[in-house]
Design a protein around this motif. Structure first.
Motif, PDB file in Angstrom:
ATOM      1  N   LYS A  20       0.825  -1.198   0.000  1.00 28.70           N
ATOM      2  CA  LYS A  20       0.000   0.000   0.000  1.00 28.70           C
ATOM      3  C   LYS A  20       0.868   1.261   0.000  1.00 28.70           C
ATOM      4  N   GLN A  21       1.936   1.250   0.797  1.00 30.54           N
ATOM      5  CA  GLN A  21       2.839   2.393   0.845  1.00 30.54           C
ATOM      6  C   GLN A  21       3.538   2.597  -0.491  1.00 30.54           C
ATOM      7  N   ASP A  22       3.967   1.510  -1.120  1.00 32.46           N
ATOM      8  CA  ASP A  22       4.636   1.608  -2.419  1.00 32.46           C
ATOM      9  C   ASP A  22       3.690   2.182  -3.482  1.00 32.46           C
ATOM     10  N   GLU A  23       2.438   1.738  -3.464  1.00 37.22           N
ATOM     11  CA  GLU A  23       1.461   2.256  -4.417  1.00 37.22           C
ATOM     12  C   GLU A  23       1.225   3.742  -4.188  1.00 37.22           C
ATOM     13  N   LYS A  24       1.194   4.135  -2.931  1.00 37.79           N
ATOM     14  CA  LYS A  24       0.990   5.539  -2.597  1.00 37.79           C
ATOM     15  C   LYS A  24       2.153   6.389  -3.118  1.00 37.79           C
ATOM     16  N   VAL A  25       3.373   5.882  -2.956  1.00 38.73           N
ATOM     17  CA  VAL A  25       4.553   6.598  -3.439  1.00 38.73           C
ATOM     18  C   VAL A  25       4.514   6.721  -4.957  1.00 38.73           C
ATOM     19  N   LEU A  26       4.126   5.646  -5.645  1.00 29.74           N
ATOM     20  CA  LEU A  26       4.034   5.687  -7.110  1.00 29.74           C
ATOM     21  C   LEU A  26       2.995   6.700  -7.580  1.00 29.74           C
ATOM     22  N   ARG A  27       1.840   6.714  -6.915  1.00 32.56           N
ATOM     23  CA  ARG A  27       0.803   7.677  -7.289  1.00 32.56           C
ATOM     24  C   ARG A  27       1.301   9.103  -7.083  1.00 32.56           C
ATOM     25  N   LYS A  28       2.017   9.327  -5.986  1.00 35.07           N
ATOM     26  CA  LYS A  28       2.547  10.650  -5.690  1.00 35.07           C
ATOM     27  C   LYS A  28       3.558  11.078  -6.753  1.00 35.07           C
ATOM     28  N   GLN A  29       4.425  10.150  -7.169  1.00 27.70           N
ATOM     29  CA  GLN A  29       5.419  10.454  -8.190  1.00 27.70           C
ATOM     30  C   GLN A  29       4.744  10.754  -9.518  1.00 27.70           C
ATOM     31  N   GLN A  30       3.730   9.992  -9.883  1.00 29.23           N
ATOM     32  CA  GLN A  30       3.013  10.226 -11.135  1.00 29.23           C
ATOM     33  C   GLN A  30       2.301  11.573 -11.095  1.00 29.23           C
ATOM     34  N   LYS A  31       1.743  11.898  -9.953  1.00 34.99           N
ATOM     35  CA  LYS A  31       1.051  13.168  -9.796  1.00 34.99           C
ATOM     36  C   LYS A  31       2.042  14.323  -9.954  1.00 34.99           C
ATOM     37  N   ASP A  32       3.244  14.162  -9.409  1.00 34.35           N
ATOM     38  CA  ASP A  32       4.253  15.209  -9.494  1.00 34.35           C
ATOM     39  C   ASP A  32       4.820  15.338 -10.904  1.00 34.35           C
ATOM     40  N   THR A  33       4.975  14.244 -11.615  1.00 33.22           N
ATOM     41  CA  THR A  33       5.587  14.292 -12.933  1.00 33.22           C
ATOM     42  C   THR A  33       4.604  14.725 -14.015  1.00 33.22           C
ATOM     43  N   ASP A  34       3.327  14.433 -13.889  1.00 35.18           N
ATOM     44  CA  ASP A  34       2.353  14.783 -14.927  1.00 35.18           C
ATOM     45  C   ASP A  34       2.223  16.295 -15.137  1.00 35.18           C
ATOM     46  N   PRO A  35       2.035  17.087 -14.099  1.00 34.55           N
ATOM     47  CA  PRO A  35       1.928  18.536 -14.328  1.00 34.55           C
ATOM     48  C   PRO A  35       3.220  19.124 -14.897  1.00 34.55           C
ATOM     49  N   GLU A  36       4.359  18.610 -14.507  1.00 35.55           N
ATOM     50  CA  GLU A  36       5.622  19.112 -15.033  1.00 35.55           C
ATOM     51  C   GLU A  36       5.728  18.828 -16.521  1.00 35.55           C
ATOM     52  N   ALA A  37       5.299  17.657 -16.947  1.00 36.64           N
ATOM     53  CA  ALA A  37       5.368  17.293 -18.359  1.00 36.64           C
ATOM     54  C   ALA A  37       4.475  18.221 -19.182  1.00 36.64           C
ATOM     55  N   GLU A  38       3.312  18.568 -18.676  1.00 39.15           N
ATOM     56  CA  GLU A  38       2.406  19.457 -19.391  1.00 39.15           C
ATOM     57  C   GLU A  38       2.993  20.861 -19.501  1.00 39.15           C
ATOM     58  N   THR A  39       3.605  21.356 -18.430  1.00 34.47           N
ATOM     59  CA  THR A  39       4.154  22.705 -18.467  1.00 34.47           C
ATOM     60  C   THR A  39       5.395  22.769 -19.349  1.00 34.47           C
TER      61      THR A  39
END
Length: 51
Positions: A20-39
C-alpha cells in the motif's frame, strides 16, 4: 485442533502495508511528474522560431 499461525498473519499484514505504501509513493510520483510534463510541452509549442 490446529493453532493459529500468528507469524504468518503478521507477515501478510506487513506485506499488505508495504504494498500500500509503495502504491501511494508511485501515485505521488506520477502526480508530481504529470503537471511538469504538461508545463514543459506548452512553452515549446508556443515558441516558434521563423528564419
Amino acid at each position: 485442533m490446529a493453532h493459529t499461525n500468528f507469524k504468518f498473519q503478521k507477515r501478510q499484514k506487513e506485506l499488505d502495508r508495504k504494498k500500500k505504501q509503495d502504491e501511494k509513493v508511485l501515485r505521488k510520483q506520477q502526480k508530481d511528474t504529470d503537471p511538469e510534463a504538461e508545463t514543459e510541452d506548452l512553452p515549446l509549442a508556443d515558441t516558434v522560431i521563423e528564419a
